[in-house]
Enzyme design. Structure first.
Site, PDB file in Angstrom:
ATOM      1  N   CYS A 114      59.283  30.924  94.140  1.00  0.00           N
ATOM      2  CA  CYS A 114      58.562  31.411  94.880  1.00  0.00           C
ATOM      3  C   CYS A 114      58.885  32.242  96.232  1.00  0.00           C
ATOM      4  O   CYS A 114      58.668  32.962  95.972  1.00  0.00           O
ATOM      5  CB  CYS A 114      57.353  30.468  95.915  1.00  0.00           C
ATOM      6  N   HIS A 250      55.346  33.567 102.131  1.00  0.00           N
ATOM      7  CA  HIS A 250      54.021  32.752 101.083  1.00  0.00           C
ATOM      8  C   HIS A 250      52.643  32.366 100.896  1.00  0.00           C
ATOM      9  O   HIS A 250      52.973  31.198 101.923  1.00  0.00           O
ATOM     10  CB  HIS A 250      55.834  32.339 100.426  1.00  0.00           C
ATOM     11  N   ASN A 280      48.438  30.943  94.578  1.00  0.00           N
ATOM     12  CA  ASN A 280      49.343  31.157  95.256  1.00  0.00           C
ATOM     13  C   ASN A 280      50.584  32.193  93.622  1.00  0.00           C
ATOM     14  O   ASN A 280      50.262  30.977  92.948  1.00  0.00           O
ATOM     15  CB  ASN A 280      50.388  29.354  94.840  1.00  0.00           C
TER      16      ASN A 280
END
Length: 323
Positions: A114, A250, A280
């Protein structure tokens, strides 16, 4: 004069298939309310059967080229962040390079889960400021739907697929924080925390594996480390949270985003939030949010923007740039 890596164009792509929370109610002990309350996610996009990470990245790359109004061979390098590459090798970046018609540059992948796009931006910045490249395309692209355990409600409802691409070009600045472009970077990792977020397969085991996560413990580390890295990156250039126009975090979980903003001292009215629509998307998360923020008229030329992300490794970091 100071050589800066300045944003030239941006673009993104989301697969056609939109999956609302209600779809998971058919197979899991969960609900739309349960998912929204714990994550802020309402829907996400999943790649179609046969649609690969490079397919998504190619669409985003072409959109960024169109916005920048430059030719493919004006790109000196392509740095692509992903944890879901099409093949073990060659790199997904070289597939994008071929598809967009770039024949004079070089391309490679970066894997920091990520945090991948932050790492990729840092690498692009280093290539430009060192003079090794004048124009670099930075891509974050993922198809996490390919590596999910559909029986694990703690993970499979959280992730989505997508891609975003950012083009950075060299420009001269005066060396002050008023310059456009990347002003500072902060990168970190700590392999002691590997088991908090990982995929239980890989080349050496000859299995694909699926995502495994210790959500509660990861939440605590995420808030602490995201606020710390953003603050560090700002401090490196003598700036504070008060100077920031937009935080583009993020997009993993709305509670993490809110808690990090509070710890930084930034109101949610200065945070770009897309987690409700995308879920996500790992390395694609930040470029997707940047692109949506620009398209929505939030992020404008001259705005001071902070991006920060954390992912498996653990790996985390941030970039401060003036749009």
């Amino acid at each position: 004069m100071t050589r800066r890596a300045v944003v030239r164009g941006i673009g993104h792509y989301l697969p056609d298939r939109i999956v609302p929370n209600s779809e998971f109610e058919k197979t899991l002990d969960t609900s739309d309310e349960w998912i929204k309350t714990r994550s802020g996610i309402e829907r996400r996009h999943f790649a179609a059967e046969g649609q690969t990470t490079s397919d998504l990245a190619i669409h985003a790359a072409k959109a960024a080229l169109a916005m920048a109004q430059i030719a493919p061979n004006d790109i000196d390098a392509i740095v692509l962040a992903t944890s879901t590459s099409d093949l073990t090798f060659p790199s997904t970046a070289t597939m994008v390079q071929h598809a967009i018609g770039n024949t004079t540059g070089y391309a490679f992948d970066i894997q920091a889960v990520c945090a991948g796009f932050v790492y990729a931006m840092s690498t692009a910045n280093a290539l430009i400021t060192s003079g090794q490249a004048n124009t670099v395309m930075v891509i974050g692209a993922e198809t996490f739907s390919k590596i999910l355990d559909w029986t694990d409600r703690a993970t499979c409802v959280l992730f989505g697929d997508g891609a975003g691409a950012l083009i950075l070009s060299a420009e001269d600045g005066d060396g002050s924080t008023a310059d456009r472009g990347i002003l500072s970077v902060d990168l970190n990792s700590d392999g002691r925390y590997r088991d908090m977020l990982y995929v239980d397969g890989g080349v050496s085991t000859q299995t694909t594996g699926v995502v495994r996560m210790e959500g509660r413990e990861l939440f605590r580390h995420a808030v602490e480390k995201l606020a710390q890295t953003a603050d560090t990156a700002l401090h490196k250039v003598g700036l504070t949270a008060d100077d920031v126009a937009w935080v583009v975090p993020h997009q993993a979980n709305i509670r993490i985003i809110q808690a990090t903003a509070k710890k930084l001292g930034v109101g949610m009215d200065r945070v770009v939030v897309t987690v409700q629509d995308h879920g996500n998307t790992s390395a694609a998360s930040i470029p997707l949010a940047l692109s949506v923020g620009v398209a929505n008229g939030q992020i404008k030329r001259g705005d001071l923007v902070v991006t920060e992300a954390i992912g498996g490794g653990l790996a985390w970091g941030s970039v401060v740039l003036r749009w």
